[in-house]
Design a protein around this motif. Structure first.
Motif, PDB file in Angstrom:
ATOM      1  N   PHE A 119      63.598   3.531 166.820  1.00 24.91           N
ATOM      2  CA  PHE A 119      62.894   3.269 165.563  1.00 24.91           C
ATOM      3  C   PHE A 119      61.924   2.122 165.762  1.00 24.91           C
ATOM      4  O   PHE A 119      62.003   1.370 166.738  1.00 24.91           O
ATOM      5  N   SER A 120      61.012   1.984 164.773  1.00 26.30           N
ATOM      6  CA  SER A 120      60.064   0.874 164.750  1.00 26.30           C
ATOM      7  C   SER A 120      59.932   0.392 163.319  1.00 26.30           C
ATOM      8  O   SER A 120      60.091   1.164 162.362  1.00 26.30           O
ATOM      9  N   LEU A 121      59.632  -0.911 163.172  1.00 24.63           N
ATOM     10  CA  LEU A 121      59.467  -1.539 161.867  1.00 24.63           C
ATOM     11  C   LEU A 121      58.001  -1.890 161.678  1.00 24.63           C
ATOM     12  O   LEU A 121      57.369  -2.452 162.595  1.00 24.63           O
ATOM     13  N   HIS A 122      57.463  -1.622 160.487  1.00 25.28           N
ATOM     14  CA  HIS A 122      56.057  -1.869 160.191  1.00 25.28           C
ATOM     15  C   HIS A 122      55.954  -2.579 158.843  1.00 25.28           C
ATOM     16  O   HIS A 122      56.809  -2.395 157.958  1.00 25.28           O
ATOM     17  N   VAL A 123      54.923  -3.395 158.737  1.00 24.72           N
ATOM     18  CA  VAL A 123      54.575  -4.045 157.473  1.00 24.72           C
ATOM     19  C   VAL A 123      53.112  -3.749 157.184  1.00 24.72           C
ATOM     20  O   VAL A 123      52.322  -3.405 158.074  1.00 24.72           O
ATOM     21  N   ALA A 124      52.711  -3.907 155.900  1.00 26.61           N
ATOM     22  CA  ALA A 124      51.349  -3.561 155.496  1.00 26.61           C
ATOM     23  C   ALA A 124      50.329  -4.547 156.037  1.00 26.61           C
ATOM     24  O   ALA A 124      49.149  -4.207 156.209  1.00 26.61           O
ATOM     25  N   CYS A 160      58.742  -8.555 151.980  1.00 27.27           N
ATOM     26  CA  CYS A 160      59.966  -7.976 151.420  1.00 27.27           C
ATOM     27  C   CYS A 160      59.946  -6.450 151.446  1.00 27.27           C
ATOM     28  O   CYS A 160      60.887  -5.799 150.989  1.00 27.27           O
ATOM     29  N   ILE A 161      58.833  -5.848 151.914  1.00 29.66           N
ATOM     30  CA  ILE A 161      58.706  -4.398 152.019  1.00 29.66           C
ATOM     31  C   ILE A 161      58.489  -4.058 153.490  1.00 29.66           C
ATOM     32  O   ILE A 161      57.630  -4.644 154.147  1.00 29.66           O
ATOM     33  N   VAL A 162      59.256  -3.130 153.995  1.00 30.25           N
ATOM     34  CA  VAL A 162      59.191  -2.744 155.396  1.00 30.25           C
ATOM     35  C   VAL A 162      59.277  -1.224 155.498  1.00 30.25           C
ATOM     36  O   VAL A 162      59.916  -0.564 154.671  1.00 30.25           O
ATOM     37  N   ILE A 163      58.554  -0.687 156.491  1.00 29.21           N
ATOM     38  CA  ILE A 163      58.569   0.756 156.753  1.00 29.21           C
ATOM     39  C   ILE A 163      59.378   0.982 158.031  1.00 29.21           C
ATOM     40  O   ILE A 163      59.107   0.368 159.077  1.00 29.21           O
ATOM     41  N   VAL A 164      60.369   1.870 157.952  1.00 26.77           N
ATOM     42  CA  VAL A 164      61.206   2.234 159.096  1.00 26.77           C
ATOM     43  C   VAL A 164      60.826   3.626 159.528  1.00 26.77           C
ATOM     44  O   VAL A 164      60.884   4.577 158.722  1.00 26.77           O
ATOM     45  N   ARG A 165      60.388   3.786 160.763  1.00 29.59           N
ATOM     46  CA  ARG A 165      60.002   5.086 161.316  1.00 29.59           C
ATOM     47  C   ARG A 165      60.946   5.419 162.474  1.00 29.59           C
ATOM     48  O   ARG A 165      61.175   4.604 163.368  1.00 29.59           O
ATOM     49  N   LEU A 166      61.479   6.649 162.431  1.00 29.75           N
ATOM     50  CA  LEU A 166      62.422   7.127 163.444  1.00 29.75           C
ATOM     51  C   LEU A 166      61.804   8.259 164.226  1.00 29.75           C
ATOM     52  O   LEU A 166      61.170   9.163 163.647  1.00 29.75           O
ATOM     53  N   TRP A 167      61.964   8.192 165.558  1.00 26.55           N
ATOM     54  CA  TRP A 167      61.569   9.268 166.460  1.00 26.55           C
ATOM     55  C   TRP A 167      62.801   9.757 167.191  1.00 26.55           C
ATOM     56  O   TRP A 167      63.680   8.970 167.565  1.00 26.55           O
ATOM     57  N   SER A 168      62.866  11.044 167.429  1.00 25.97           N
ATOM     58  CA  SER A 168      64.055  11.632 168.060  1.00 25.97           C
ATOM     59  C   SER A 168      63.629  12.653 169.103  1.00 25.97           C
ATOM     60  O   SER A 168      62.490  13.147 169.094  1.00 25.97           O
TER      61      SER A 168
END
Length: 619
Positions: A119-124, A160-168
């Motif tokens: 996974f990776s974490l992203h912010v705006a 306080c807002i984060v995007i979690v993206r998952l790759w499989s």
């Protein structure tokens, strides 16, 4: 994360939860979404083996959708975030299948449920991902490693807002697929505290914050506060001051970071002046050269010292070889002399031993030690004077008087004193032979130095029956026996009882005079000549052969066992019988003297312990 047990209530308020408080992320019940949820861009990017490099090159680490999706009002409903997975149905189609078929079906089912995920974490506020996790392989429940985002930039750590993206990626696939994108508002997370007794939905995300576990799929489970007495808390003004102080510190950190960026840009834009660095390198090189020169000088001195040491050692070796050659030459020249000297030493030792045998044999004849007739065993007499074995009690005194005992001890003392010179072994206790007034001296034992005369112990009985005198007499007799024991030990003899004075002395003389080779003859002249002259003057009627010879010994140049020796023995026996007969006649004419044979008449009543002698001894 705290190492203690999970708290019952969250410590962070919802409005205070930031990205820097996030420490980890878990994934439960992996479920692969339909292919329609993927975009063409995601499928193209994830076919590349180098997932991270390709993602950074194409700038697709952000979502393929526009950034408007980061707004709170565009959050997708739950039915669009996760696929609608139908419940499992029970099938009995494999109930009668063979084990191999069932095993293959089971393996294919497991292969369809597991996969590799990261996974990776992203912010705006940032185009790059804040954090990219490691790849977890072949599982349906993933526990990713913990991380720390507090050291990142302010825009990311305070978000306080984060995007979690998952790759499989499934085991049978070769390319990565985009699995899930979740827009999470940390303020809307629910505190769950623990994972026990929970059934998670597909692709459930669990976030680890500093104070516990949070999720969007379960309601908040927090224990009621414990009843406690009211405590004083901080005021609103104090809390505002702390908030303002935190904002000031954060602003200072931001200012510092901006200044560092400006300094770095100025340094990159302005050309560097190589002169100071060159001067510093020149100074450093000069120091290195000076140090190396000093090291070279020290090495040269050490080299010169080693050369001088080697030269002196070579000279010493040459001198040693010369001395060794001279010594070998002397050894070669004196080898014959050494052989002759060894032979001479051996001959001298044999002669010394023969002379000792002869002397001991003559001492046996001069001081005959014979058993007492009709007496108990180990009862001996010396020169016809009986001597008990270190016991002189009332029963012995009725048989042997004091004069006989003193005279016998005087003879033993004289014989012992002479044996120390003949055997070349000094006595441990010095003895003085004065006939019946002999004594022994103890210089070994600890005694007061103020009375040196107390070291002299008499070898004769005291007058008047003094107890101290009796004890000193017995101690002197003990010292005499110790001397005899020391002489026996010098010849390798072991004494059974040191109280046997005459038996031990007889044993010593017997061993010292024993041997298979012939006894050497006495050298002519000296004492023998004087003794022969005295015998001639005293016995003019005896033949010279009897005067020159000695009964029982080979003193006239004859050997034991030869014809001359036998003739001399016969003459000696005749002479001895004549002397004994003369003594008996003198005893008859002089009177009884208790076996001592004193040459005084009957009218003169003298003994060996007269009043005048006692006075002299006392003085």
């Amino acid at each position: 994360m705290s190492t203690l047990s999970e708290p019952r209530r969250p410590r962070l308020l919802p409005q205070n939860r930031k990205l820097r408080h996030v420490k980890g992320l878990w994934l439960r019940n992996l479920s692969f979404a339909p292919a329609s949820l993927q975009t063409a861009d995601d499928a193209t990017i994830l076919r590349s083996p180098n997932r991270l490099g390709k993602l950074r090159e194409t700038g697709q680490l952000q979502s393929s959708r526009s950034s408007d999706n980061l707004r709170l009002d565009s959050l997708r409903p739950a039915d669009k975030r996760r696929p609608n997975v139908q419940p499992r149905r029970t099938s009995l189609s494999l109930a009668h299948a063979n084990p191999l078929t069932r095993q293959k079906k089971l393996e294919s089912f497991i292969e369809g449920c597991v996969g590799d995920v990261f996974f990776s974490l992203h912010v705006a506020e940032s185009d790059e991902p804040v954090h990219i996790s490691e790849v977890r392989s072949r599982s349906a429940n993933f526990n990713f490693q913990f991380f720390d985002l507090s050291a990142d930039q302010t825009c990311a750590s305070r978000s306080c807002i984060v995007i979690v993206r998952l790759w499989s990626k499934r085991p049978q696939q070769e390319s990565w697929i985009f699995l899930l994108e979740e827009l999470i508002d940390l303020r809307q997370l629910n505190f769950i505290g623990t994972l026990k007794d929970r059934q998670f939905p597909p692709n459930a995300l669990i976030l680890h914050l500093e104070d516990g576990l949070y999720s969007l799929d379960f309601p908040t489970r927090a224990a009621d506060p414990k009843p406690a007495p009211p405590t004083a808390t901080s005021s609103y003004n104090a809390l505002m001051k702390l908030a303002n102080l935190e904002s000031s510190i954060q602003d200072a950190i931001d200012t510092q970071w901006k200044i560092m960026q400006q300094i770095n840009r100025l340094l990159d834009d302005s050309p560097s002046d190589p002169n100071p660095a060159a001067d510093e390198e020149l100074s450093l090189a000069g120091k290195y050269v000076a140090n190396q020169r000093r090291a070279n000088k020290a090495a040269e001195r050490r080299r010169d010292e080693l050369r001088e040491s080697l030269r002196s050692r070579r000279e010493a070796i040459i001198q040693g070889r010369r001395a060794q050659a001279l010594a070998e030459e002397d050894i070669a020249n004196n080898r014959d002399k050494m052989v002759a000297s060894i032979a001479l030493v051996s001959k001298t030792e044999q002669q010394i031993r023969g002379q000792r045998r002869r002397i001991c044999s003559e001492l046996c004849d001069l001081f005959p030690i014979t058993p007492i007739p009709n007496a108990p065993p180990l009862s001996f007499q010396i020169c016809n004077l009986p001597l008990p074995n270190s016991v002189y009690d009332a029963a012995t005194a009725r048989v042997i008087n004091e004069d006989v005992l003193s005279a016998a001890l005087g003879l033993v003392t004289m014989l012992t004193r002479h044996l120390q010179f003949y055997l070349s072994y000094p006595l441990p206790y010095a003895v003085s032979g004065y006939g019946s007034r002999s004594s022994a001296r103890d210089d070994i034992s600890h005694m007061p130095e103020k009375q040196p005369q107390r070291r002299e112990f008499p070898l004769y009985l005291p007058r008047g029956g003094s107890t101290i005198g009796q004890w000193r007499f017995e101690y002197g007799w003990f010292l005499l026996n110790k001397n005899i024991e020391a002489l026996c030990a010098s010849e390798g003899l072991k004494v059974v009882d040191i109280r046997h004075s005459l038996p031990n002395l007889k044993y010593l003389l017997y061993v010292c005079s024993a041997g298979t080779d012939e006894v050497p003859e006495r050298k002519k002249g000296g004492v023998r000549g004087l003794w022969a002259g005295r015998q001639k003057s005293r016995t003019p009627g005896l033949p010279a052969s009897l005067v020159d010879g000695e009964s029982g010994s080979s003193t006239a140049g004859s050997r034991r066992g030869s014809v001359d020796s036998e003739m001399m023995n016969r003459h000696g026996e005749a002479l001895r019988n004549a002397v004994i007969k003369a003594n008996e006649e003198r005893e008859e004419s002089w009177g009884a003297d208790s076996g001592v044979g004193l040459p005084f008449g009957d009218d003169v009543k003298f003994t060996l312990r007269t009043k005048g002698l006692r006075e002299n001894i006392a003085q």
